[in-house]
Design a protein around this motif. Structure first.
Motif, short mmCIF file in Angstrom:
data_model
loop_
_atom_site.label_atom_id
_atom_site.label_comp_id
_atom_site.label_asym_id
_atom_site.label_seq_id
_atom_site.Cartn_x
_atom_site.Cartn_y
_atom_site.Cartn_z
N LEU A 82 -13.33 -41.17 100.95
CA LEU A 82 -12.42 -40.05 100.66
C LEU A 82 -13.17 -38.86 100.08
N ARG A 83 -14.08 -39.15 99.15
CA ARG A 83 -14.83 -38.06 98.54
C ARG A 83 -15.67 -37.35 99.61
N LEU A 84 -16.32 -38.13 100.48
CA LEU A 84 -17.15 -37.53 101.52
C LEU A 84 -16.30 -36.71 102.50
N ALA A 85 -15.15 -37.27 102.87
CA ALA A 85 -14.29 -36.56 103.83
C ALA A 85 -13.79 -35.25 103.21
N PHE A 86 -13.38 -35.34 101.95
CA PHE A 86 -12.87 -34.15 101.28
C PHE A 86 -13.97 -33.10 101.12
N ALA A 87 -15.15 -33.59 100.71
CA ALA A 87 -16.29 -32.68 100.53
C ALA A 87 -16.63 -31.98 101.84
N LEU A 88 -16.59 -32.74 102.94
CA LEU A 88 -16.92 -32.17 104.25
C LEU A 88 -15.86 -31.15 104.67
N ALA A 89 -14.59 -31.51 104.41
CA ALA A 89 -13.50 -30.60 104.79
C ALA A 89 -13.64 -29.27 104.05
N VAL A 90 -13.90 -29.33 102.75
CA VAL A 90 -14.03 -28.10 101.98
C VAL A 90 -15.27 -27.33 102.42
N ALA A 91 -16.37 -28.07 102.66
CA ALA A 91 -17.60 -27.40 103.11
C ALA A 91 -17.35 -26.66 104.42
N MET A 92 -16.56 -27.28 105.33
CA MET A 92 -16.29 -26.63 106.61
C MET A 92 -15.44 -25.38 106.44
N LEU A 93 -14.52 -25.43 105.47
CA LEU A 93 -13.72 -24.23 105.19
C LEU A 93 -14.61 -23.11 104.65
N LEU A 94 -15.51 -23.51 103.73
CA LEU A 94 -16.38 -22.50 103.12
C LEU A 94 -17.40 -21.96 104.12
N ASP A 95 -17.70 -22.74 105.14
CA ASP A 95 -18.71 -22.34 106.12
C ASP A 95 -18.19 -21.25 107.06
N LYS A 96 -16.91 -20.91 106.92
CA LYS A 96 -16.32 -19.90 107.82
C LYS A 96 -16.87 -18.51 107.56
N GLY A 97 -17.76 -18.39 106.56
CA GLY A 97 -18.39 -17.10 106.32
C GLY A 97 -17.56 -16.15 105.47
N PRO A 170 -21.70 -33.51 96.89
CA PRO A 170 -21.79 -33.74 98.35
C PRO A 170 -21.34 -32.52 99.15
N MET A 171 -20.38 -31.76 98.59
CA MET A 171 -19.89 -30.57 99.31
C MET A 171 -21.02 -29.55 99.50
N LEU A 172 -21.80 -29.35 98.43
CA LEU A 172 -22.90 -28.38 98.53
C LEU A 172 -23.92 -28.84 99.56
N ARG A 179 -24.76 -25.16 107.59
CA ARG A 179 -25.48 -23.91 107.83
C ARG A 179 -26.66 -24.12 108.76
N GLY A 180 -27.17 -25.35 108.78
CA GLY A 180 -28.35 -25.64 109.59
C GLY A 180 -28.03 -25.89 111.06
N ILE A 181 -26.75 -26.00 111.41
CA ILE A 181 -26.41 -26.23 112.82
C ILE A 181 -26.34 -24.88 113.53
N PRO A 182 -27.16 -24.71 114.58
CA PRO A 182 -27.20 -23.39 115.25
C PRO A 182 -25.82 -22.99 115.77
N LYS A 183 -25.45 -21.74 115.50
CA LYS A 183 -24.12 -21.26 115.88
C LYS A 183 -23.96 -21.21 117.40
N ARG A 202 -18.11 -34.26 118.53
CA ARG A 202 -19.25 -34.38 119.44
C ARG A 202 -20.43 -33.49 119.06
N ILE A 203 -20.19 -32.48 118.24
CA ILE A 203 -21.30 -31.60 117.86
C ILE A 203 -21.53 -31.65 116.34
N THR A 204 -20.49 -31.29 115.57
CA THR A 204 -20.69 -31.21 114.13
C THR A 204 -21.12 -32.56 113.54
N LEU A 205 -20.32 -33.60 113.79
CA LEU A 205 -20.62 -34.89 113.17
C LEU A 205 -22.01 -35.42 113.56
N PRO A 206 -22.34 -35.48 114.86
CA PRO A 206 -23.67 -36.01 115.19
C PRO A 206 -24.82 -35.17 114.60
#
Lengths: 297, 356
Positions: A82-97, A170-172, A179-183, A202-206
């Motif tokens: 749950l912590r990892l999923a939540f951290a990832l979800a928030v990180a993805m929101l913050l990654d929107k620039g 984990p979110m950070l 940020r390291g995944i090429p846009k 198929r892209i983000t998770l792998p």
């Protein structure tokens, strides 16, 4: 040999604070605890060798040991994903620039900085008590809540929630990974008509797998060792009805409340082995799901 | 296959305007190259066509249908990225098939198209490899393969060869050209490399500062540049530019250039008296020409099949002269150089072409 030593000297120099700390402060107690785990020792009289006695008692007769394992495993099983999923979800929101991303990063990291302090324990009690904020909110939608912390059925999940809430570190790490995944991979996928969910799976998770793996190992070790939050919220007892009897809380009580140092040492070694096995399993499984871009096969 | 129409297309970020009121028609089956210096908006324009960037003004139509609000995936186009954008965790075969699977193409059809693309691009032996195990050229082939399997009506290329070394670039250029001949699909290709533009394009669009400077075939751009920018941008070695003063008496215009004897230019269709005269280095003559002057060779660049001479005039201006590879001239030598009036490109003070 001399040359190798000379070549590696700067490395050892940089390692020296840790090496000194380990050899002077940690190694001795570690070996001592291994020895003590085969003894009966109350800190007053000398340790008495009893062979595998502590371990035998633990696995065959100590019901609280099994309860502590159950509580800890339940916690790890819920808190880590749950912590990892939540951290990832928030990180993805913050990654929107967002322009204010720095501010949000700091705000979201704050709960992790506060750690398991008394203040947090009090806050958690306030939130989840019978008359707490959570129940007041539930009452608004017509649901009658329980006293989440003193109810043995729900108490552990309040701690799971606390763990999820402290998702900062984990979110950070996820954010850095995202940020390291090429846009342009996402753009190529967009042109190729890849639906959002498939882009994620198929892209983000792998591509994030190395970071997920790193976080998984770290958070699993961390969760097995969880102590302060459980200790504070259960008033150091593991109450109610041993529902918060985390392995470390049990270990602490055996050592410093009942002064069964030999038995507590045996418990510590069992915990170490459990963590070791889980970490090894994670590493073994990683070759099936973790893709590193720079390895060659 | 489809044509493409841009009508008054603009793109701005806040008050910053990147593309300004652009009109362009791309004929069905054409190989159109967008070329221009960095920051001219060529990649932005391509991304707008692709649907990766919003359009601030105007309309874009593909195959007669306005696509402004259509997501990239519905525009029936494929794009090859400068970075290749291959999925690093998938094999070549999976990279090729990935896009098709999104469109629910039947398995057998996916297989057929992947094999066909592999055959065309000769990457059949690479199908089980991951991108990191491929060379730059192989990656580029896979990226093109991924575009081909979609069987799009429009191909977009964003500087696809700029990450390759010089030799491979020449080879891939030829392969892309033959791919175009084979597929006959409309292709829009962005590059900053004018050699790529000249060798591959049916037509070239020269862009600068978000505006079209000229659209034409490579020959038109080279032989009749419409303005000073295009004259300078197209052609290598770079065109010689000479500042000229015009004096008129009766119907005849007399041209005065620093470091050169004055000469008459008949039929000059402008009243402007400050012009720029341009001559390509290949049109310069040593020891001949309608207009002649003397100069000193200050640098000799031997390029194999040609030799470039940098000749300084008495005014201090340096002119480039392209001589044969067997040129015997040495640095420091005094030479007579000149050009024919028919080879002159004349531009007015606003930089626009003047017929003469």
């Amino acid at each position: 040999m001399k040359r190798i030593l000379a070549r590696n000297a700067p490395g050892y120099l940089f390692l020296s604070p840790w090496l000194l700390g380990f050899f002077l402060l940690a190694l001795g107690p570690i070996l001592a605890s291994l020895y003590l785990s085969f003894t009966r020792y109350d800190m007053v009289s000398d340790p008495r060798w009893i062979g595998w006695g502590n371990y035998e008692y633990m696995f065959t007769r100590d019901r609280r040991f099994w309860k502590a394992l159950e509580v800890t495993f339940t916690y790890v099983a819920f808190a880590v994903p749950l912590r990892l999923a939540f951290a990832l979800a928030v990180a993805m929101l913050l990654d929107k620039g967002l322009k204010t991303i720095g501010l949000y990063r700091a705000i979201f990291y704050l709960p992790s900085l506060l750690g398991a302090s008394i203040a947090i324990a009090i806050l958690w009690r306030e939130l989840f008590s019978a008359t707490g904020v959570v129940n007041q909110m539930l009452a608004l939608v017509g649901i009658e809540g329980t006293d989440w912390i003193t109810n043995p059925k729900t108490s552990i999940y309040t701690l799971v929630m606390l763990a999820v809430w402290q998702f900062g570190s984990p979110m950070l790490i996820f954010l850095a990974g995202l940020r390291g995944i090429p846009k342009d991979l996402y753009e190529a996928a967009e042109i190729d008509g890849t639906p959002r969910w498939r882009r994620f799976t198929r892209i983000t998770l792998p591509l994030l797998a190395p970071v997920i793996f790193f976080n998984l190992v770290l958070q699993t070790i961390d969760a097995f060792k969880t102590f302060s939050s459980a200790f504070i919220i259960s008033n150091g007892t593991g109450a109610p009805a041993d529902s918060l009897l985390f392995f470390t809380v049990y270990l602490f009580n055996e050592a410093f409340k009942f002064f069964r140092m030999g038995y507590a040492s045996a418990l510590a070694w069992v915990l170490l082995i459990i963590i070791g096995v889980f970490t090894a399993l994670a590493f073994l499984s990683s070759k099936y799901w973790v893709h590193y871009d720079n390895d060659r096969d | 296959m489809a044509g493409l129409e841009l009508r008054n297309v603009g793109k701005s970020y806040g008050s910053l305007s990147i593309i300004k009121g652009l009109d362009l028609d791309v004929v069905d089956g054409e190989f159109l190259v967008l070329v221009g210096p960095s920051g001219c908006g060529k990649s932005t324009l391509l991304r707008m066509i692709a649907g990766l960037e919003d359009i601030s003004d105007g309309t874009i139509s593909i195959g007669g249908k306005i696509v402004n609000d259509l997501p990239a995936s519905k525009r029936e186009l494929s794009m090859v990225f400068q970075s290749y954008a291959l999925y690093p965790h998938m094999t070549v075969a999976k990279n090729l098939a990935f896009g098709l699977q999104n469109f629910n193409v039947p398995k057998a059809e996916v297989q057929r198209r992947v094999e066909e693309a592999a055959r065309i691009l000769q990457i059949g032996q690479l199908m089980d490899r991951k991108p990191r195990q491929l060379s730059g050229g192989q990656k580029q082939r896979v990226a093109i393969g991924r575009a081909i399997v979609r069987e799009p009506q429009l191909f977009l290329f964003d500087e696809p060869l700029s990450n390759l070394d010089a030799e491979l670039r020449v080879q891939m250029r030829a392969e892309l050209a033959s791919l175009y001949n084979r597929l006959g699909t409309t292709m829009i290709y962005v590059t900053h490399d004018q050699v790529e533009a000249m060798t591959m394009a049916s037509r070239i669009v020269v862009l600068r500062g978000g505006k079209i400077e000229q659209v034409g075939t490579p020959q038109e751009l080279y032989t009749r540049p419409q303005n000073l920018f295009v004259a300078g941008f197209i052609g290598s070695p770079k065109i010689n530019m000479l500042a000229a003063k015009v004096s008129r008496s009766g119907g005849a215009a007399t041209i005065a250039i620093d470091g050169m004897p004055a000469f008459q230019l008949p039929g000059l269709a402008t009243g402007d008296d400050a012009l720029t005269l341009c001559v390509r280095p290949g049109s310069m003559h040593l020891g001949g020409g309608d207009v002649q002057t003397r100069g000193k060779i200050i640098l000799v660049e031997y390029l194999g099949n040609e030799t470039l001479l940098h000749v300084a005039l008495s005014s201090g201006q340096t002119l480039l002269v392209s001589d044969s590879g067997r040129s015997q001239y040495r640095s420091g030598e005094e030479v007579t150089l000149g050009f024919d009036l028919a080879d002159l490109h004349v531009f007015d003070s606003a930089g626009q072409r003047v017929e003469s």
